[in-house]
Design a protein around this motif. Structure first.
Motif, PDB file in Angstrom:
ATOM      1  N   LYS A  60       4.750   2.608  72.996  1.00 17.87           N
ATOM      2  CA  LYS A  60       3.402   2.029  74.136  1.00 17.87           C
ATOM      3  C   LYS A  60       2.960   0.900  73.083  1.00 17.87           C
ATOM      4  CE  LYS A  60       1.670  -0.528  77.316  1.00 17.87           C
ATOM      5  NZ  LYS A  60       1.390  -1.824  76.376  1.00 17.87           N
ATOM      6  N   VAL A  61       3.259  -0.419  72.342  1.00 21.43           N
ATOM      7  CA  VAL A  61       2.652  -1.053  71.251  1.00 21.43           C
ATOM      8  C   VAL A  61       2.111  -2.164  71.801  1.00 21.43           C
ATOM      9  CG1 VAL A  61       2.673  -2.311  69.215  1.00 21.43           C
ATOM     10  CG2 VAL A  61       4.418  -0.487  70.152  1.00 21.43           C
ATOM     11  N   THR A  62       0.395  -2.073  71.260  1.00 16.20           N
ATOM     12  CA  THR A  62      -0.973  -2.492  71.583  1.00 16.20           C
ATOM     13  C   THR A  62      -1.141  -3.605  70.455  1.00 16.20           C
ATOM     14  OG1 THR A  62      -1.896  -1.300  73.604  1.00 16.20           O
ATOM     15  CG2 THR A  62      -3.585  -2.701  72.451  1.00 16.20           C
ATOM     16  N   ILE A  63      -0.854  -5.305  70.880  1.00 14.82           N
ATOM     17  CA  ILE A  63      -1.493  -5.812  69.244  1.00 14.82           C
ATOM     18  C   ILE A  63      -3.014  -6.705  69.727  1.00 14.82           C
ATOM     19  CG2 ILE A  63      -0.647  -7.931  68.030  1.00 14.82           C
ATOM     20  CD1 ILE A  63       2.633  -6.708  68.524  1.00 14.82           C
ATOM     21  N   GLY A 123       4.785   9.537  78.579  1.00 15.73           N
ATOM     22  CA  GLY A 123       6.497  10.238  77.289  1.00 15.73           C
ATOM     23  C   GLY A 123       6.768   8.877  76.711  1.00 15.73           C
ATOM     24  N   ARG A 124       5.412   8.804  76.073  1.00 13.24           N
ATOM     25  CA  ARG A 124       5.964   8.182  75.333  1.00 13.24           C
ATOM     26  C   ARG A 124       4.669   8.204  73.741  1.00 13.24           C
ATOM     27  NH1 ARG A 124       7.574   2.113  76.577  1.00 13.24           N
ATOM     28  NH2 ARG A 124       5.216   2.323  77.529  1.00 13.24           N
ATOM     29  N   ARG A 125       4.615   7.557  72.929  1.00 13.31           N
ATOM     30  CA  ARG A 125       3.788   7.261  71.282  1.00 13.31           C
ATOM     31  C   ARG A 125       2.695   6.059  71.798  1.00 13.31           C
ATOM     32  NH1 ARG A 125       6.171   7.746  65.774  1.00 13.31           N
ATOM     33  NH2 ARG A 125       7.678   6.635  67.440  1.00 13.31           N
ATOM     34  N   ALA A 126       1.435   5.868  71.807  1.00  8.62           N
ATOM     35  CA  ALA A 126       0.812   4.938  71.970  1.00  8.62           C
ATOM     36  C   ALA A 126       0.747   4.163  70.738  1.00  8.62           C
ATOM     37  CB  ALA A 126      -0.770   4.647  73.020  1.00  8.62           C
ATOM     38  N   ILE A 127       1.167   2.906  70.341  1.00  6.55           N
ATOM     39  CA  ILE A 127       0.699   2.565  68.637  1.00  6.55           C
ATOM     40  C   ILE A 127      -0.840   1.300  69.002  1.00  6.55           C
ATOM     41  CG2 ILE A 127       1.261   1.492  67.042  1.00  6.55           C
ATOM     42  CD1 ILE A 127       2.748   4.206  67.233  1.00  6.55           C
ATOM     43  N   TYR A 128      -1.327   1.165  68.306  1.00  4.87           N
ATOM     44  CA  TYR A 128      -2.599   0.377  68.605  1.00  4.87           C
ATOM     45  C   TYR A 128      -2.077  -0.858  66.834  1.00  4.87           C
ATOM     46  CZ  TYR A 128      -6.749  -2.092  69.526  1.00  4.87           C
ATOM     47  OH  TYR A 128      -8.037  -2.285  70.022  1.00  4.87           O
ATOM     48  N   CYS A 129      -1.581  -1.781  67.320  1.00  4.66           N
ATOM     49  CA  CYS A 129      -1.873  -2.271  65.460  1.00  4.66           C
ATOM     50  C   CYS A 129      -2.954  -3.693  65.847  1.00  4.66           C
ATOM     51  CB  CYS A 129      -0.656  -3.169  65.806  1.00  4.66           C
ATOM     52  SG  CYS A 129       0.721  -2.420  66.109  1.00  4.66           S
ATOM     53  N   ILE A 130      -3.598  -3.988  64.691  1.00  2.66           N
ATOM     54  CA  ILE A 130      -5.007  -4.689  64.521  1.00  2.66           C
ATOM     55  C   ILE A 130      -4.280  -5.910  64.062  1.00  2.66           C
ATOM     56  CG2 ILE A 130      -7.420  -5.224  64.458  1.00  2.66           C
ATOM     57  CD1 ILE A 130      -7.793  -2.225  65.256  1.00  2.66           C
ATOM     58  N   GLN A 131      -4.541  -7.337  64.230  1.00  4.84           N
ATOM     59  CA  GLN A 131      -4.285  -8.085  62.679  1.00  4.84           C
ATOM     60  C   GLN A 131      -5.123  -8.855  62.254  1.00  4.84           C
ATOM     61  OE1 GLN A 131      -2.111 -11.311  64.262  1.00  4.84           O
ATOM     62  NE2 GLN A 131      -1.546 -12.560  62.083  1.00  4.84           N
ATOM     63  N   CYS A 132      -5.358  -9.145  61.515  1.00  9.91           N
ATOM     64  CA  CYS A 132      -6.968  -8.786  60.323  1.00  9.91           C
ATOM     65  C   CYS A 132      -6.086  -9.895  59.448  1.00  9.91           C
ATOM     66  CB  CYS A 132      -6.648  -7.740  59.835  1.00  9.91           C
ATOM     67  SG  CYS A 132      -7.506  -6.177  59.764  1.00  9.91           S
ATOM     68  N   ASP A 191       1.914  -5.042  56.053  1.00 14.08           N
ATOM     69  CA  ASP A 191       2.657  -6.591  55.894  1.00 14.08           C
ATOM     70  C   ASP A 191       2.925  -7.303  57.874  1.00 14.08           C
ATOM     71  OD1 ASP A 191       5.078  -5.334  56.221  1.00 14.08           O
ATOM     72  OD2 ASP A 191       5.839  -7.430  54.213  1.00 14.08           O
ATOM     73  N   LYS A 192       3.044  -5.947  58.559  1.00 11.67           N
ATOM     74  CA  LYS A 192       3.625  -6.708  59.650  1.00 11.67           C
ATOM     75  C   LYS A 192       3.591  -4.820  60.933  1.00 11.67           C
ATOM     76  CE  LYS A 192       7.990  -3.954  58.503  1.00 11.67           C
ATOM     77  NZ  LYS A 192       9.245  -4.317  57.892  1.00 11.67           N
ATOM     78  N   PRO A 193       3.104  -5.848  62.225  1.00 11.69           N
ATOM     79  CA  PRO A 193       2.973  -4.614  63.641  1.00 11.69           C
ATOM     80  C   PRO A 193       3.737  -3.675  63.788  1.00 11.69           C
ATOM     81  CG  PRO A 193       3.393  -6.498  64.293  1.00 11.69           C
ATOM     82  CD  PRO A 193       3.628  -6.577  62.769  1.00 11.69           C
ATOM     83  N   ARG A 194       3.422  -1.924  63.523  1.00 14.86           N
ATOM     84  CA  ARG A 194       4.484  -0.964  63.652  1.00 14.86           C
ATOM     85  C   ARG A 194       4.509  -1.031  64.884  1.00 14.86           C
ATOM     86  NH1 ARG A 194       2.079   4.419  63.453  1.00 14.86           N
ATOM     87  NH2 ARG A 194       3.608   5.900  64.132  1.00 14.86           N
ATOM     88  N   ARG A 195       5.991  -0.442  65.461  1.00 13.99           N
ATOM     89  CA  ARG A 195       7.161  -1.125  66.528  1.00 13.99           C
ATOM     90  C   ARG A 195       7.565  -0.320  66.684  1.00 13.99           C
ATOM     91  NH1 ARG A 195       6.665  -7.364  68.404  1.00 13.99           N
ATOM     92  NH2 ARG A 195       5.106  -7.709  66.946  1.00 13.99           N
ATOM     93  N   PRO A 196       7.673   1.336  66.674  1.00 15.50           N
ATOM     94  CA  PRO A 196       8.125   2.106  66.108  1.00 15.50           C
ATOM     95  C   PRO A 196       9.903   1.888  68.122  1.00 15.50           C
ATOM     96  CG  PRO A 196       6.629   3.385  66.204  1.00 15.50           C
ATOM     97  CD  PRO A 196       6.692   1.941  66.566  1.00 15.50           C
TER      98      PRO A 196
END
Length: 107
Positions: free
Chosen positions: A65-68, A21-30, A56-61
């Motif tokens: 569901k945010v994976t970092i 029921g949500r979006r899956a967001i993937y954030c990769i820190q470089c 300059d920051k992870p996307r957290r709407p």
């Protein structure tokens, strides 16, 4: 630019599993812009990824569901767009992270 993040939405994982029921967001820190550029290019080659960008920051709407992950935690096709020097740097970070883990420290 301080922190460098590559953010994207994973169409394949959105809407089910942990992201039901949500979006899956993937954030990769470089750690470098070269790493971020290569990860962004690799993400654009993946059909399941959309809304790809460097920030300059992870996307957290809200509600997503945010994976970092740090770049040292990824491999495979994610590294295919890197030049040899950048890829060697990432692989060294992965090896150091593994050595910490094997040594009993939290990576």
């Amino acid at each position: 630019m301080g922190e460098i993040w590559v953010n994207m939405q994973d169409k394949a994982l959105s809407g089910w599993g942990l992201a039901e029921g949500r979006r899956a967001i993937y954030c990769i820190q470089c750690d470098t812009r070269a790493e971020a550029d290569a990860i962004e290019a690799a993400a654009r080659d993946r059909s399941e990824m959309k809304h790809i960008g460097i920030s300059d920051k992870p996307r957290r709407p809200a509600g997503a569901k945010v994976t970092i992950r740090h770049i040292s935690q990824i491999g495979g096709d994610w590294l295919k767009k890197m030049d040899a020097e950048t890829k060697a740097g990432v692989e060294a970070k992965r090896a150091a992270r593994l050595a910490q883990f094997v040594g009993g420290q939290e990576p």
